[in-house]
Design an enzyme around this catalytic site. Structure first.
Site, mmCIF file in Angstrom:
data_model
loop_
_atom_site.group_PDB
_atom_site.id
_atom_site.type_symbol
_atom_site.label_atom_id
_atom_site.label_comp_id
_atom_site.label_asym_id
_atom_site.label_seq_id
_atom_site.Cartn_x
_atom_site.Cartn_y
_atom_site.Cartn_z
ATOM 1 N N GLU A 207 37.834 16.721 -41.224
ATOM 2 C CA GLU A 207 38.939 17.559 -40.841
ATOM 3 C C GLU A 207 39.972 17.497 -42.047
ATOM 4 O O GLU A 207 40.088 16.835 -42.548
ATOM 5 C CB GLU A 207 39.671 16.511 -39.450
ATOM 6 C CG GLU A 207 38.716 16.105 -38.478
ATOM 7 C CD GLU A 207 38.993 17.819 -37.813
ATOM 8 O OE1 GLU A 207 39.785 18.597 -38.027
ATOM 9 O OE2 GLU A 207 38.658 17.922 -36.446
ATOM 10 N N CYS A 241 48.650 18.121 -41.619
ATOM 11 C CA CYS A 241 47.804 19.362 -41.803
ATOM 12 C C CYS A 241 48.109 20.740 -41.286
ATOM 13 O O CYS A 241 47.995 21.620 -41.682
ATOM 14 C CB CYS A 241 46.258 18.738 -42.013
ATOM 15 S SG CYS A 241 46.069 17.928 -40.115
HETATM 16 P P1 NAP Z 1 43.118 12.761 -49.459
HETATM 17 O O1 NAP Z 1 43.317 11.793 -50.996
HETATM 18 O O2 NAP Z 1 41.712 13.275 -49.597
HETATM 19 O O3 NAP Z 1 41.807 10.848 -49.393
HETATM 20 C C1 NAP Z 1 41.798 11.002 -47.837
HETATM 21 C C2 NAP Z 1 40.841 9.898 -48.023
HETATM 22 O O4 NAP Z 1 39.926 9.982 -48.161
HETATM 23 C C3 NAP Z 1 41.185 8.927 -48.740
HETATM 24 O O5 NAP Z 1 41.157 7.135 -47.323
HETATM 25 C C4 NAP Z 1 41.200 8.708 -49.718
HETATM 26 O O6 NAP Z 1 41.390 6.953 -49.412
HETATM 27 C C5 NAP Z 1 39.587 8.866 -49.362
HETATM 28 N N1 NAP Z 1 38.751 9.648 -51.273
HETATM 29 C C6 NAP Z 1 39.334 10.348 -51.823
HETATM 30 N N2 NAP Z 1 38.446 10.500 -52.176
HETATM 31 C C7 NAP Z 1 36.728 10.334 -52.556
HETATM 32 C C8 NAP Z 1 36.407 10.012 -53.136
HETATM 33 N N3 NAP Z 1 35.489 10.647 -53.914
HETATM 34 N N4 NAP Z 1 35.536 8.673 -52.376
HETATM 35 C C9 NAP Z 1 35.629 8.105 -51.248
HETATM 36 N N5 NAP Z 1 36.740 8.114 -50.646
HETATM 37 C C10 NAP Z 1 37.356 9.433 -51.401
HETATM 38 O O7 NAP Z 1 43.879 12.919 -48.992
HETATM 39 P P2 NAP Z 1 45.005 12.371 -48.625
HETATM 40 O O8 NAP Z 1 46.083 12.600 -49.312
HETATM 41 O O9 NAP Z 1 45.196 11.133 -48.593
HETATM 42 O O10 NAP Z 1 45.748 12.974 -47.309
HETATM 43 C C11 NAP Z 1 45.872 14.903 -47.220
HETATM 44 C C12 NAP Z 1 45.009 15.791 -47.145
HETATM 45 O O11 NAP Z 1 44.435 15.236 -45.920
HETATM 46 C C13 NAP Z 1 45.739 16.671 -47.189
HETATM 47 O O12 NAP Z 1 44.667 17.537 -47.861
HETATM 48 C C14 NAP Z 1 45.720 17.318 -45.273
HETATM 49 O O13 NAP Z 1 45.994 17.994 -44.890
HETATM 50 C C15 NAP Z 1 44.730 16.085 -44.504
HETATM 51 N N6 NAP Z 1 44.793 16.205 -43.273
HETATM 52 C C16 NAP Z 1 43.722 16.441 -42.485
HETATM 53 C C17 NAP Z 1 43.938 17.103 -41.069
HETATM 54 C C18 NAP Z 1 42.824 17.290 -40.232
HETATM 55 O O14 NAP Z 1 42.880 16.842 -39.237
HETATM 56 N N7 NAP Z 1 42.337 18.308 -40.946
HETATM 57 C C19 NAP Z 1 45.142 15.112 -40.442
HETATM 58 C C20 NAP Z 1 45.598 14.552 -41.909
HETATM 59 C C21 NAP Z 1 45.390 15.316 -43.178
HETATM 60 P P3 NAP Z 1 41.953 7.167 -51.445
HETATM 61 O O15 NAP Z 1 43.202 6.422 -50.277
HETATM 62 O O16 NAP Z 1 41.760 5.295 -52.022
HETATM 63 O O17 NAP Z 1 41.883 7.141 -52.506
#
Ligand code: NAP
Length: 431
Positions: A207, A241
């Site tokens: 997602e 999102c």
């Molecule tokens: P993010 O930076 O991608 O992080 C999401 C999760 O993934 C965090 O737990 C992060 O850990 C982990 N993560 C990131 N890169 C990783 C890697 N290489 N290996 C392992 N784990 C990794 O996203 P965010 O900034 O937290 O959230 C915002 C994004 O989420 C936006 O793009 C938003 O649109 C999207 N979102 C989508 C939905 C949906 O339902 N489609 C809902 C909510 C949010 P760390 O914190 O330790 O980096």
């Protein structure tokens, strides 16, 4: 890999083997206990959310209430995973739906409880165990979620919050006990996790980000559209999102709409998230505010005009901005995850549709029109998992939620989520 992580994983696997044998209906009873704790503790759990990521306190408490509603829904549904008896030439011909095992959830910070429970509740109800890697700024929320699962009486170890680095996530996915991964987050994280999952032949649900259109056609109720548009963009400080991110306005109503939109937008003034009356809190982290400001500057360098300036009031407090975008501006295909909206003017309905679909994302578009046929035409031609008509989009536990294109794949919510981490087992034979 650290020995305590391996131990946690083995514990989850042991508990999974027992949990999968319990009936669906008995599993459901645990979610009623979880609902009760969420409601009883909504104030202090809400406070944790606000402390972790600056969401206004009233909205943090509402997030906990929404989680309680999710638990109740899954506690009350009729089991869709029952055995199917199929008529064939054999004496026995059955399809069972088996849980996969231990499922890893990698979750974001923007809805620290909702995103985790939205994934974990149906995954556990289907008979799996769950280990969570929460966002690094939401470890307190993650610990609290593990605590309330335990206090609700779920077998210890069935839901565990592990404090993992990125490289530990990769190593964990390689372990044979992990049978699936669900990631909610950015498309960059999605690509990385899907790559590791693919290499290890593990099922993955993604997602990811969105860049949704909020379309206002010439026959729309403009007051309603302006009010809904401001909330769609600015709720959760723009860090949602499914937020309306690109406002596509028919030229015949642009002038009247934009005045109303600016009025509605100006009601959102950033304030201390701990105050009850606050509707716009602060950005979750300083680096995210810096990223948004640099996208704002880049959009202007490439020809965007300022309707309302994005002002930096403190490292995490931003006065919401609005930009009138020009065709071809590279920022148009980037997700703006904060209080900054993009406005585009179009000359026809067909152009509105074409501009709306000119993005690599596709979560939940919205269209405002008083013509039902036109609304349904847009609903069928917009390239997104959901479409809202004459309202801003809100997910509902009873309805499936999914993305198209770079917004990911797989389904959450509704009965359909129960099938994501199960697999059919076919049993055939004769006596
Ligand atoms: P993010 O930076 O991608 O992080 C999401 C999760 O993934 C965090 O737990 C992060 O850990 C982990 N993560 C990131 N890169 C990783 C890697 N290489 N290996 C392992 N784990 C990794 O996203 P965010 O900034 O937290 O959230 C915002 C994004 O989420 C936006 O793009 C938003 O649109 C999207 N979102 C989508 C939905 C949906 O339902 N489609 C809902 C909510 C949010 P760390 O914190 O330790 O980096």
């Amino acid at each position: 890999m650290k020995s305590e992580i391996i131990q946690s994983l083995h514990f989850a696997q042991t508990q999974f083997k027992k949990w999968r044998l319990i009936s669906f209906e008995e599993r459901q009873s645990y979610f009623l206990a979880l609902e009760k704790i969420l409601l009883t503790e909504k104030e202090n759990l809400g406070l944790l959310i606000t402390q972790d990521m600056n969401k206004p306190i009233s909205q943090s408490i509402a997030e906990i209430e929404k989680c309680a509603g999710l638990c109740r829904y899954y506690a009350e549904i009729t089991n869709p995973l029952t055995v199917e008896l199929v008529e064939t030439s054999w004496d026995i011909s059955e399809v069972h739906h088996e849980p996969l095992g231990v499922i890893l959830g990698v979750m974001p910070w923007n809805y620290p409880f909702w995103q985790v429970l939205r994934f974990a509740v149906p995954t556990l109800l289907a008979g799996n165990a769950v280990v969570l890697k929460h966002a690094s700024n939401c470890l307190n929320s993650g610990d609290a979620i593990e605590r309330i699962f335990n206090e609700a009486g779920f077998p210890l170890g069935l839901f565990q919050h592990l404090h993992l680095s990125h490289s530990e996530v990769e190593e964990l996915i390689e372990q044979p006990e992990i049978r699936g991964i669900s990631l909610t987050g950015s498309d960059a994280a999605g690509r990385k996790i899907a790559q590791i999952a693919g290499k290890n032949l593990k099922k993955c649900v993604l997602e990811l980000g969105g860049n949704d259109a909020f379309i206002v056609l010439s026959d729309a109720d403009l007051d309603k559209a302006a009010e809904a548009g401001a909330i769609a963009r600015l709720q959760n400080c723009g860090q949602t999102c499914v937020a309306g991110k690109r406002f596509i306005i028919h030229q015949d109503v642009y002038q009247i709409f934009i005045e109303k939109f600016i009025d509605a937008y100006k009601k959102f003034q950033p304030k201390d998230p701990m105050l009850q009356e606050t509707i716009l809190g602060y950005m979750s982290r300083e680096d995210l505010a810096v990223d948004l400001v640099s996208q704002y500057k880049k959009a202007i360098e490439h020809g965007a005009e300022i309707i309302l300036p994005l002002e930096v009031l403190s490292p995490i407090s931003l006065q919401p901005g609005l930009l009138k975008m020009n065709v071809g501006n590279p920022i148009l295909d980037e997700e703006l995850f904060g209080p900054l909206g993009m406005v585009l003017v179009v000359a026809s309905d067909e152009e509105a549709l074409q501009v709306a679909n000119t993005t690599s994302f596709g979560l939940a578009n919205a269209v405002f029109t008083q013509n039902k046929d036109k609304a349904m035409y847009f609903a069928h031609h917009l390239e997104s998992g959901s479409v809202a008509i004459n309202q801003l989009f809100k997910s509902d536990v009873r309805l499936p939620f999914s993305g198209r294109k770079n917004s990911g794949y797989g389904v959450e919510l509704s009965v359909k989520a129960l099938f994501e981490f199960t697999a059919p087992k076919t049993i055939v034979g004769n006596w």
